[in-house]
Scaffold this active site. Structure first.
Site, short mmCIF file in Angstrom:
data_model
loop_
_atom_site.label_atom_id
_atom_site.label_comp_id
_atom_site.label_asym_id
_atom_site.label_seq_id
_atom_site.Cartn_x
_atom_site.Cartn_y
_atom_site.Cartn_z
N LYS A 191 2.39 11.36 -3.03
CA LYS A 191 1.41 10.68 -3.87
C LYS A 191 0.48 11.67 -4.56
CE LYS A 191 -1.99 6.89 -3.47
NZ LYS A 191 -2.52 5.88 -2.53
N GLU A 206 -7.45 0.15 -4.85
CA GLU A 206 -7.52 0.07 -3.39
C GLU A 206 -8.87 -0.47 -2.89
OE1 GLU A 206 -6.43 4.01 -2.31
OE2 GLU A 206 -4.31 3.70 -2.75
N ASP A 237 0.87 -1.17 0.00
CA ASP A 237 0.00 0.00 0.00
C ASP A 237 0.91 1.22 0.00
OD1 ASP A 237 -1.78 2.05 0.38
OD2 ASP A 237 -2.50 1.37 2.34
N ASP A 290 -13.00 5.08 1.41
CA ASP A 290 -11.56 5.10 1.68
C ASP A 290 -11.09 6.54 1.85
OD1 ASP A 290 -8.83 4.90 1.72
OD2 ASP A 290 -8.65 3.70 -0.09
#
Length: 385
Positions: free
Chosen positions: A87, A184, A25, A206
């Site tokens: 990210k 994800e 992850d 999420d």
């Protein structure tokens, strides 16, 4: 303990090679790596027993690279050379980074992607991500006692082709073989065993450190179909930290976070994050900022105040969830279950909002920080046989 190798008559005596695989992850705030051992998935700790690796990289003038908690601790003292939440910049140009002016970095527009100037030279988001992946690869190989055959890396469902390719490029630089990029929400569903459950329609909510992702998945005979996805690539725990920091500034007549020196910006954001985390289990949290004209500034934030500060951000996630349901042509009454993913879902205001909107208690049995990596590990284990 090594496996006992048995050779039958007529067979080669060469030992069977056990292929090692893992799930990664690669998160905005934290990253981690997991694997499957004896049919049980588990996250792999570092030498100090910590599962989470802060997604923070510091570059030094002598060429050294510091990754993780040590870099995170130094971010206030060396903000220009310590990269956090990279990210958000993957596959993006300078015009895509709306918050660029408020960040303590010197950006330059590179071919197809921005770069960040450091004392060690310009670093692209791909290179920064590669340094994080290299650290995780070494952790896994030290723990498992051999090289990895391949990994499954998770990405937000809304990542476009440029962002997905940037993730693959980072893995290549880190000498990591990518078996598959896995969305994800699908990884979270696999971790909860929904691929083995009865048929139904599931929402994956999420909320991570820097991104928000909502997906509606339909499960039929063990096969997932993504009915709709949505979210916001610039909405996550970092924004709640910024909201708290802005509140702190208003309490002390400071014009705003950008009015502070980069070192003080980082210090205040770190204090805001600590307060946010404390409010998940306490009613109040004390904040302190040193170094303002030789003085320390303090403030106490209550859970009720934080709920008010975070309400507009939470409302954006619910708006995205409502849109995802509309795109899937479903109502909340047709949702079988809701899965919480991401460390920011620990916030009571997030859990309460999800419960109120979907009208059911969300699934949160697994550690929300680990659930995506565990799902990726299960998928990687299948892919290497």
């Amino acid at each position: 303990m090594a496996l006992l190798q048995i050779s039958e008559p007529g067979q080669s005596a060469a030992p069977h090679q056990h292929r090692l695989a893992a799930g990664i992850d690669l998160g905005t705030t934290n990253s981690l790596i997991a694997t499957v051992q004896s049919a049980v998935p588990r996250a792999l700790p570092d030498e100090n027993g910590a599962m989470l690796l802060p997604s923070v990289v510091r570059y030094l003038a002598d060429g050294d690279i510091v990754v993780g908690r040590a870099a995170q601790v130094a971010q206030a003292d060396d903000p220009h050379n310590t990269i956090v939440s990279v990210k958000r910049f993957m596959g993006r140009s300078l015009s895509d980074v709306k918050e660029a002016a408020a960040l303590p970095y010197h950006f330059t527009d590179g071919p197809g992607m921005i770069s960040i100037s450091t004392v060690a030279g310009a670093r692209s988001p791909v290179q920064v991500s590669a340094d994080i992946l290299s650290n995780l690869r070494r952790r896994a190989e030290d723990s498992l006692g051999g090289p990895l055959s391949g990994v499954v890396i998770t990405v937000p469902a809304y990542f476009d082709d440029a962002q997905r390719q940037a993730t693959k490029d980072a893995a290549r630089l880190a000498n990591v073989t990518v078996l598959r990029l896995l969305n994800e929400p699908t990884a979270a569903a696999i971790a909860y065993g929904l691929d083995k459950a009865a048929e139904g329609t599931f929402a994956i909510y999420d909320l991570g450190g820097g991104t928000f992702d909502i997906s509606i998945l339909s499960l039929t005979r063990g096969v997932f179909e993504v009915l709709s996805t949505g979210g916001d690539s610039a909405l996550g725990g970092d924004d709640f930290d910024s909201a708290i920091a802005a509140w702190f500034c208003s309490q002390h007549a400071i014009a705003g976070l950008e009015a502070l020196a980069p070192r003080l910006q980082r210090s205040l954001l770190a204090a805001a994050r600590s307060a946010k985390e404390a409010l998940s289990s306490h009613e109040t949290a004390d904040m302190r900022l040193d170094g303002i004209n030789g003085h320390a500034l303090t403030a106490t934030l209550t859970r009720a105040q934080f709920a008010e500060l975070g309400a507009p951000l939470i409302a954006r996630t619910i708006t995205a969830a409502r849109r995802a349901l509309r795109d899937a042509r479903l109502s909340t009454a047709q949702i079988t279950g809701v899965v919480l993913v991401g460390g920011s879902t620990r916030m009571p205001i997030a859990r309460d909002a999800v419960r109120d909107f979907f009208g059911m208690e969300p699934l949160a049995d697994l550690d929300p920080d680990q659930v995506v990596a565990i799902g990726a590990a299960l998928q990687a284990n299948i892919l290497v046989g």
